[in-house]
Design an enzyme around this catalytic site. Structure first.
Site, short mmCIF file in Angstrom:
data_model
loop_
_atom_site.label_atom_id
_atom_site.label_comp_id
_atom_site.label_asym_id
_atom_site.label_seq_id
_atom_site.Cartn_x
_atom_site.Cartn_y
_atom_site.Cartn_z
N ARG A 52 0.86 -1.20 0.00
CA ARG A 52 0.00 0.00 0.00
C ARG A 52 0.88 1.24 0.00
NH1 ARG A 52 -1.37 1.77 4.64
NH2 ARG A 52 -2.16 -0.18 5.47
N TYR A 104 -15.69 17.61 -15.37
CA TYR A 104 -16.06 16.22 -15.23
C TYR A 104 -17.16 16.07 -14.15
CZ TYR A 104 -15.63 11.24 -14.41
OH TYR A 104 -15.90 9.92 -14.27
N ASP A 176 -6.54 19.72 -13.98
CA ASP A 176 -6.91 18.39 -14.48
C ASP A 176 -6.53 18.36 -15.95
OD1 ASP A 176 -8.17 16.13 -15.51
OD2 ASP A 176 -9.82 16.24 -14.06
N LYS A 201 -7.87 7.30 -19.14
CA LYS A 201 -8.18 7.87 -20.45
C LYS A 201 -6.98 7.75 -21.39
CE LYS A 201 -11.87 8.71 -18.08
NZ LYS A 201 -12.11 9.97 -17.38
C1 LIG Z 1 -12.57 10.39 -16.09
C2 LIG Z 1 -12.17 11.71 -15.57
C3 LIG Z 1 -11.94 11.90 -14.21
C4 LIG Z 1 -12.16 10.79 -13.19
O1 LIG Z 1 -11.24 9.76 -13.38
P1 LIG Z 1 -11.58 8.21 -12.99
O2 LIG Z 1 -10.34 7.51 -13.40
O3 LIG Z 1 -12.79 7.82 -13.75
O4 LIG Z 1 -11.82 8.19 -11.52
C5 LIG Z 1 -11.54 13.15 -13.78
N1 LIG Z 1 -11.38 14.17 -14.65
C6 LIG Z 1 -11.60 14.02 -15.97
C7 LIG Z 1 -11.41 15.19 -16.88
C8 LIG Z 1 -12.01 12.80 -16.47
O5 LIG Z 1 -12.25 12.66 -17.78
#
Ligand SMILES: *Cc1c(COP(=O)(O)O)cnc(C)c1O
Length: 387
Positions: A52, A104, A176, A201
């Protein structure tokens, strides 16, 4: 040389954080499927004590992603939301957050439904308008959370200007960078304090793993965030780390094709009689085209489109595609289509969505790296469903 931070992007993508395995010479980072590590004497370890806290496959991934964003450290998480949650845990009751108003859905949800109840208030503003940021700043503001390009309207805010304004005000900036990826833009170099990615992604890139990462350069932030990462335990397993690490090796090549395909599709859609408006940062018609050109290398792989159609017809179009799969998520090699107001952004109340300019008829495309003509042919047959 291989791990040189001055090496080109592709070289870093393939090599940073990864050395041949010292015991066998294996060129690929081993998947260290172990929960614990044998110690020679109490506390006499080889740097690893419990998985962890740390795991060698995760370390390789964290170093690789830090090198791609130009940061000095990275911390990997089990999802993008776990990474965002970690940053929000730096706050305490009474603190104030400013977040983009087009973001998001899960980020909106964690701020509105989870952190609000701990006395942390969030103001959602259009960060492409500097005046709205100024108006929202309070003495209690501790964090500005931004996305650029935004999801799903693909608006672009000025990273350098926002970082500068926040620094003056003593407010931390968290960018982000999921939609842009480090190949297109590097928020740390433009003055932001922290970068978050959903590695689910483009970084993973093959729709086969869920993960997240935080990257920064501030040596004081790292131990605070690492303490939370270890204490709360939302860490990724070694197999997940391996999959993301394998994805990043081709990030620069995939992104180039995603961007070429998306630009071609955006231009084609713009001339289509059933299309009201195309949102894509690399189109001259995009309201933030100039700032996008300044801070990004290309326009990215996401295209959003408003149709001259009823909501029912827009949903029909989204369901009528053959190559574009109707699904949430984005950034994989295969093309996806999403109807945000009923899928990815359904957790944002309708009134809030309307205020942010998110129309019920909007369709969001994650343009994959298939052959462009096949993708356009698919869009053409689906759009023919609008009578
Ligand atoms: C998908 C996404 C998230 C969240 O990520 P997860 O891996 O699904 O928890 C946060 N910000 C953006 C812009 C995203 O596309």
């Amino acid at each position: 040389m291989k791990n040189d931070t001055n090496a080109g992007f592709g070289t870093r993508a393939i090599h940073a954080g990864q050395e041949p395995d010292p015991t066998t010479g294996a060129i690929m980072t081993p998947v260290y499927l172990t929960s614990t590590y044998v110690q020679a004497a109490p506390n006499q370890t080889k740097g690893y004590d419990y998985s962890r806290t740390c795991n060698p496959t995760r370390t390789a991934l964290e170093q690789n992603l830090a090198a791609l964003e130009g940061g000095t450290w990275g911390l990997a998480f089990a999802s993008g939301m776990a990474a965002i949650h970690c940053v929000l845990n730096l706050l305490q009751s009474g603190d104030h957050v400013i977040a983009g108003n087009d973001l998001y859905g899960g980020t909106f949800r964690i701020l509105r439904t989870l952190y609000a109840k701990f006395g942390i208030d969030t103001t959602f503003v259009d960060l492409t308008q500097p005046k709205q940021l100024d108006a929202a700043l309070r003495p209690q503001t501790r964090l500005v959370l931004l996305e650029t390009p935004t999801n799903p309207l693909l608006r672009c805010c000025d990273l350098a200007a926002i970082a500068r304004r926040c620094k003056q005000a003593g407010v931390m900036t968290l960018a982000d960078n999921t939609f842009a990826t480090p190949w297109l833009q590097n928020p740390l170099a433009l003055g932001c304090d922290l970068v978050v990615h959903s590695t689910t992604k483009y970084l993973g890139g093959h729709s086969d793993v869920v993960g997240g990462v935080l990257i920064g350069s501030d040596p004081e932030l790292r131990p605070k965030l690492a303490h939370f990462q270890n204490s709360c335990g939302g860490t990724p397993g070694p197999m997940d780390c391996f999959l993301v690490l394998r994805g990043t090796k081709t990030l620069h090549v995939r992104m180039q094709r995603h961007c070429e395909n998306a630009l071609a599709i955006a231009r084609w859609l713009e001339t289509h009689p059933k299309v009201e408006r195309v949102h894509y940062p690399w189109l001259k018609s995009h309201p933030n085209h100039a700032i996008a050109k300044k801070q990004m290398r290309a326009g990215g792989g996401m295209v959003s489109v408003e149709l001259k159609a009823t909501v029912a017809q827009a949903k029909k179009v989204a369901s009528s595609m053959h190559l574009f799969a109707l699904a949430e998520s984005l950034g994989g090699v295969e093309s996806l289509v999403d109807h945000p107001t009923s899928m990815t952004h359904a957790s944002i109340p309708a009134e809030e969505r309307r205020r942010a300019g998110l129309q019920d008829g909007l369709i969001r495309l994650s343009v994959g790296i298939e052959d462009r003509d096949d993708l356009i042919a698919d869009l053409e047959q689906a759009l023919a469903k609008v009578k």
